[in-house]
Design a protein around this motif. Structure first.
Motif, PDB file in Angstrom:
ATOM      1  N   LEU A 183     -31.010 -16.132  28.827  1.00 45.09           N
ATOM      2  CA  LEU A 183     -29.074 -16.032  28.008  1.00 45.09           C
ATOM      3  C   LEU A 183     -29.361 -15.097  27.330  1.00 45.09           C
ATOM      4  CD1 LEU A 183     -29.647 -19.752  27.066  1.00 45.09           C
ATOM      5  CD2 LEU A 183     -27.686 -19.012  28.140  1.00 45.09           C
ATOM      6  N   LEU A 184     -30.366 -14.541  27.139  1.00 46.64           N
ATOM      7  CA  LEU A 184     -29.956 -13.472  26.335  1.00 46.64           C
ATOM      8  C   LEU A 184     -29.441 -12.150  27.024  1.00 46.64           C
ATOM      9  CD1 LEU A 184     -32.889 -12.488  23.950  1.00 46.64           C
ATOM     10  CD2 LEU A 184     -31.037 -13.039  23.342  1.00 46.64           C
ATOM     11  N   ILE A 185     -29.823 -11.587  28.864  1.00 46.45           N
ATOM     12  CA  ILE A 185     -29.554 -11.186  29.440  1.00 46.45           C
ATOM     13  C   ILE A 185     -28.234 -11.057  29.944  1.00 46.45           C
ATOM     14  CG2 ILE A 185     -29.872 -10.266  31.758  1.00 46.45           C
ATOM     15  CD1 ILE A 185     -33.084 -11.026  31.786  1.00 46.45           C
ATOM     16  N   GLN A 186     -27.404 -12.608  30.135  1.00 48.64           N
ATOM     17  CA  GLN A 186     -26.422 -12.524  30.159  1.00 48.64           C
ATOM     18  C   GLN A 186     -25.675 -12.966  28.938  1.00 48.64           C
ATOM     19  OE1 GLN A 186     -25.147 -13.574  33.632  1.00 48.64           O
ATOM     20  NE2 GLN A 186     -27.744 -13.155  34.106  1.00 48.64           N
ATOM     21  N   VAL A 187     -25.674 -12.522  27.708  1.00 45.96           N
ATOM     22  CA  VAL A 187     -24.872 -12.231  27.142  1.00 45.96           C
ATOM     23  C   VAL A 187     -24.774 -11.158  26.771  1.00 45.96           C
ATOM     24  CG1 VAL A 187     -24.884 -12.772  24.114  1.00 45.96           C
ATOM     25  CG2 VAL A 187     -25.178 -14.829  25.903  1.00 45.96           C
ATOM     26  N   GLY A 188     -25.504 -10.212  26.965  1.00 47.14           N
ATOM     27  CA  GLY A 188     -25.697  -9.218  26.654  1.00 47.14           C
ATOM     28  C   GLY A 188     -26.306  -8.314  25.120  1.00 47.14           C
ATOM     29  N   ALA A 189     -27.329  -8.620  25.109  1.00 49.88           N
ATOM     30  CA  ALA A 189     -27.868  -8.247  23.999  1.00 49.88           C
ATOM     31  C   ALA A 189     -28.146  -7.124  23.980  1.00 49.88           C
ATOM     32  CB  ALA A 189     -29.460  -9.141  23.973  1.00 49.88           C
ATOM     33  N   ASP A 190     -28.066  -6.246  24.459  1.00 48.17           N
ATOM     34  CA  ASP A 190     -27.628  -4.549  24.833  1.00 48.17           C
ATOM     35  C   ASP A 190     -26.780  -4.507  24.520  1.00 48.17           C
ATOM     36  OD1 ASP A 190     -27.251  -5.135  27.188  1.00 48.17           O
ATOM     37  OD2 ASP A 190     -29.010  -4.216  27.874  1.00 48.17           O
ATOM     38  N   MET A 191     -25.165  -4.858  24.377  1.00 45.33           N
ATOM     39  CA  MET A 191     -24.546  -4.590  24.694  1.00 45.33           C
ATOM     40  C   MET A 191     -23.752  -3.171  23.141  1.00 45.33           C
ATOM     41  SD  MET A 191     -21.947  -7.074  26.780  1.00 45.33           S
ATOM     42  CE  MET A 191     -20.388  -5.920  26.984  1.00 45.33           C
ATOM     43  N   ASP A 192     -22.979  -2.687  23.163  1.00 48.65           N
ATOM     44  CA  ASP A 192     -22.247  -1.586  21.871  1.00 48.65           C
ATOM     45  C   ASP A 192     -21.546  -2.526  21.505  1.00 48.65           C
ATOM     46  OD1 ASP A 192     -22.265  -0.751  19.523  1.00 48.65           O
ATOM     47  OD2 ASP A 192     -20.802   1.168  20.663  1.00 48.65           O
ATOM     48  N   ARG A 193     -21.881  -3.890  20.035  1.00 52.94           N
ATOM     49  CA  ARG A 193     -20.719  -4.467  19.335  1.00 52.94           C
ATOM     50  C   ARG A 193     -19.780  -4.370  18.166  1.00 52.94           C
ATOM     51  NH1 ARG A 193     -21.415  -9.478  22.603  1.00 52.94           N
ATOM     52  NH2 ARG A 193     -23.586  -9.491  23.802  1.00 52.94           N
ATOM     53  N   THR A 194     -20.322  -2.859  17.764  1.00 50.85           N
ATOM     54  CA  THR A 194     -19.690  -1.591  16.539  1.00 50.85           C
ATOM     55  C   THR A 194     -17.915  -2.416  16.457  1.00 50.85           C
ATOM     56  OG1 THR A 194     -21.408   0.056  16.837  1.00 50.85           O
ATOM     57  CG2 THR A 194     -19.797  -0.010  15.667  1.00 50.85           C
ATOM     58  N   LEU A 195     -17.840  -2.931  15.928  1.00 53.04           N
ATOM     59  CA  LEU A 195     -16.793  -2.601  14.747  1.00 53.04           C
ATOM     60  C   LEU A 195     -15.927  -1.679  14.507  1.00 53.04           C
ATOM     61  CD1 LEU A 195     -13.997  -4.859  14.837  1.00 53.04           C
ATOM     62  CD2 LEU A 195     -14.780  -5.567  13.305  1.00 53.04           C
ATOM     63  N   HIS A 196     -15.594  -0.649  15.261  1.00 54.39           N
ATOM     64  CA  HIS A 196     -14.712   0.281  14.640  1.00 54.39           C
ATOM     65  C   HIS A 196     -13.827   0.680  13.437  1.00 54.39           C
ATOM     66  CE1 HIS A 196     -17.481   2.764  17.730  1.00 54.39           C
ATOM     67  NE2 HIS A 196     -16.701   2.005  18.908  1.00 54.39           N
ATOM     68  N   THR A 197     -14.277   0.915  12.332  1.00 50.18           N
ATOM     69  CA  THR A 197     -13.995   0.805  11.059  1.00 50.18           C
ATOM     70  C   THR A 197     -13.486   1.472  10.363  1.00 50.18           C
ATOM     71  OG1 THR A 197     -15.325  -1.250   9.827  1.00 50.18           O
ATOM     72  CG2 THR A 197     -12.684  -2.357  11.269  1.00 50.18           C
ATOM     73  N   THR A 198     -14.095   2.175   9.813  1.00 48.32           N
ATOM     74  CA  THR A 198     -14.549   3.450   9.347  1.00 48.32           C
ATOM     75  C   THR A 198     -13.221   4.157   9.056  1.00 48.32           C
ATOM     76  OG1 THR A 198     -16.090   4.280  10.886  1.00 48.32           O
ATOM     77  CG2 THR A 198     -16.932   2.855   9.258  1.00 48.32           C
ATOM     78  N   PRO A 199     -12.771   4.756   7.744  1.00 52.73           N
ATOM     79  CA  PRO A 199     -11.593   6.366   8.581  1.00 52.73           C
ATOM     80  C   PRO A 199     -13.106   7.063   8.965  1.00 52.73           C
ATOM     81  CG  PRO A 199     -13.099   5.992   6.216  1.00 52.73           C
ATOM     82  CD  PRO A 199     -13.334   5.095   7.186  1.00 52.73           C
ATOM     83  N   HIS A 200     -11.318   8.132   9.673  1.00 52.39           N
ATOM     84  CA  HIS A 200     -11.634   9.066   9.966  1.00 52.39           C
ATOM     85  C   HIS A 200     -11.186  10.334   9.464  1.00 52.39           C
ATOM     86  CE1 HIS A 200     -12.356   7.067  13.920  1.00 52.39           C
ATOM     87  NE2 HIS A 200     -11.314   5.763  13.922  1.00 52.39           N
ATOM     88  N   GLY A 201     -12.050  10.801   8.567  1.00 54.30           N
ATOM     89  CA  GLY A 201     -11.948  11.909   7.605  1.00 54.30           C
ATOM     90  C   GLY A 201     -10.016  11.283   6.612  1.00 54.30           C
ATOM     91  N   GLU A 202      -9.119  12.329   6.487  1.00 54.03           N
ATOM     92  CA  GLU A 202      -8.897  11.932   6.045  1.00 54.03           C
ATOM     93  C   GLU A 202      -7.072  10.226   6.697  1.00 54.03           C
ATOM     94  OE1 GLU A 202      -6.993  12.480   2.745  1.00 54.03           O
ATOM     95  OE2 GLU A 202      -8.652  13.894   3.029  1.00 54.03           O
ATOM     96  N   ARG A 203      -7.418   9.908   8.438  1.00 55.58           N
ATOM     97  CA  ARG A 203      -7.045   9.029   8.605  1.00 55.58           C
ATOM     98  C   ARG A 203      -7.827   8.021   8.587  1.00 55.58           C
ATOM     99  NH1 ARG A 203      -6.869   6.813  13.372  1.00 55.58           N
ATOM    100  NH2 ARG A 203      -8.890   7.739  14.412  1.00 55.58           N
ATOM    101  N   PRO A 204      -7.618   6.729   8.455  1.00 54.16           N
ATOM    102  CA  PRO A 204      -7.810   5.430   8.614  1.00 54.16           C
ATOM    103  C   PRO A 204      -7.892   4.930   9.628  1.00 54.16           C
ATOM    104  CG  PRO A 204      -5.520   4.944   8.280  1.00 54.16           C
ATOM    105  CD  PRO A 204      -5.287   6.243   7.667  1.00 54.16           C
ATOM    106  N   ALA A 205      -9.434   4.035   9.879  1.00 52.38           N
ATOM    107  CA  ALA A 205      -8.671   3.221  11.033  1.00 52.38           C
ATOM    108  C   ALA A 205      -8.330   1.940  11.967  1.00 52.38           C
ATOM    109  CB  ALA A 205     -10.159   2.984  10.825  1.00 52.38           C
TER     110      ALA A 205
END
Length: 392
Positions: A171-193
């Motif tokens: 199940l872990l293999i099929q669910v993709g335990a190694d997938m990157d699930r990072t939610l990109h919500t951090t600003p980039h310098g002066e620009r918001p996400a």
């Protein structure tokens, strides 16, 4: 004789007339008589005037005159108190019991089948059918069955713990335990996400936008919300309520305004205020409406004139099963989907859609909705999800 009778009659008539006059002179005053006109009423002496206390007395009753009513001052609308949401970390672990209640039937069924003394072809077909029924998808279900058959042959005798370990691994293999699930919500310098939330009507898209803003505020981020669903005034009002509860500003326009214009203004406001993230709620579109889907592409292009879109989150209702897969495919053709949000995952035993949607789109499930509470949106954790399916 006749003279005497005449005198008696005259005396009686005089007596009757006298009695009638006395009755008219001393009869009681009629209280229902019409009032005397003001011009004919006698002036009151000083001591007969009504006292300043508002009490007027006469010979029969005392009447209280109420004081004049004070003018009602307008009441300002109550400002909702700003809430401090809990951080998003560890939410899925805290909500695991709720997830297990809906998903454990799948795990119990698979464990029972795999624990049989003899696994013939019919038993393996039943295992495959169980996986397909849970919306795992035909191809992933077959791949799991083939791998499990191989492992069981090698293992030989199987106890409960060994079977559970085998199933957990697959199940872990099929669910993709190694997938990157990072939610990109951090600003980039002066620009918001910039986060764009898309999806079909009825999937809980606007609610998900509000809950995501709440989760980010709980993590210490500053957020601006864009109400680009201008086809429904209720959607903007709903988003306004979510924003007010956590102190996030909402950019909105009148019903029927250009959604791309609202999205552009929201991004501009986020840049001006130097916030951490701008979340844009788009109109819930039927995936069969080609014109509306093209408009969604326009919204994304207009946003990119000011900033890069960091996340495009597709909200899917987990209870729709394979129909949700078709929706996902159409949206993926219009905008570059970066993550999936599965709502109502606590209300279905078909959690296998996590596997099938990721396999079909090649993007991870990043968030799951596990209830109607404001903090029931959680980052997806593959291990917590699989453990909830298998139970303790």
């Amino acid at each position: 004789m006749d003279g005497y009778l005449g005198i008696i009659v005259i005396v009686l008539l005089v007596a009757l007339l006298a009695a009638g006059g006395m009755f008219l002179l001393f009869r009681p005053r009629d209280r229902h008589a019409p009032p005397v006109p003001p011009s004919e009423a006698p002036a009151l002496r000083e001591e007969e005037r009504a006292p300043a206390t508002g009490v007027v007395e006469d010979d029969a009753a005392t009447t209280t005159v109420p004081p004049p009513a004070r003018p009602v001052e307008p009441v300002a609308p109550a400002v909702p108190a700003i809430e401090i949401p809990p951080p998003s970390a560890g939410r899925l672990v805290r909500l695991r019991a709720r997830l297990a209640r809906s998903q454990s039937a799948l795990g119990r069924g698979l464990l029972e089948l795999l624990s049989r003394d003899r696994l013939d072809d019919d038993a393996w077909d039943e295992i495959e059918d169980t996986l397909i029924t849970a919306d795992v998808g035909v191809a992933p279900a077959r791949a799991m069955v083939e791998e499990l058959r191989t492992k069981v042959k090698v293992l030989g005798s199987r106890g409960h713990d060994e079977v559970r370990a085998l199933l957990r691994e697959q199940l872990l293999i099929q669910v993709g335990a190694d997938m990157d699930r990072t939610l990109h919500t951090t600003p980039h310098g002066e620009r918001p996400a910039i986060v764009l939330v898309v999806g079909v009507n009825g999937t809980g898209k606007t609610t998900t936008t509000g809950k995501l803003a709440r989760a980010l505020v709980g993590d210490g981020r500053r957020v601006v919300l864009g109400a680009a669903d201008t086809f429904r005034a209720a959607a903007a009002d709903q988003l306004q309520t979510w924003g007010e509860r956590v102190g996030a500003e909402v950019v909105r326009k009148d019903e029927g305004a250009d959604p791309a214009s609202v999205a552009f203004d929201a991004v501009s406001k986020g840049i001006e205020d130097k916030v951490d993230a701008v979340i844009i709620d788009t109109a819930g579109r039927l995936h069969t409406k080609t014109g509306l889907m093209d408009e969604l592409g326009k919204v994304k292009r207009v946003i990119e004139k000011r900033a890069t879109v960091d996340e495009v989150l597709l909200v899917l209702d987990a209870t729709t099963g394979q129909n949700g897969m078709r929706q996902a495919q159409v949206f993926a053709e219009v905008v570059n989907i970066t993550g999936i949000v599965l709502t109502k995952l606590d209300g279905t035993a078909k959690g296998g859609i996590v596997i099938s949607v990721q396999r079909e789109l090649g993007v991870p499930v990043k968030l799951v909705g596990l209830g109607e509470g404001p903090d029931d949106l959680a980052p997806f954790d593959a291990e917590a999800f699989v453990d909830a399916i298998l139970g303790d």
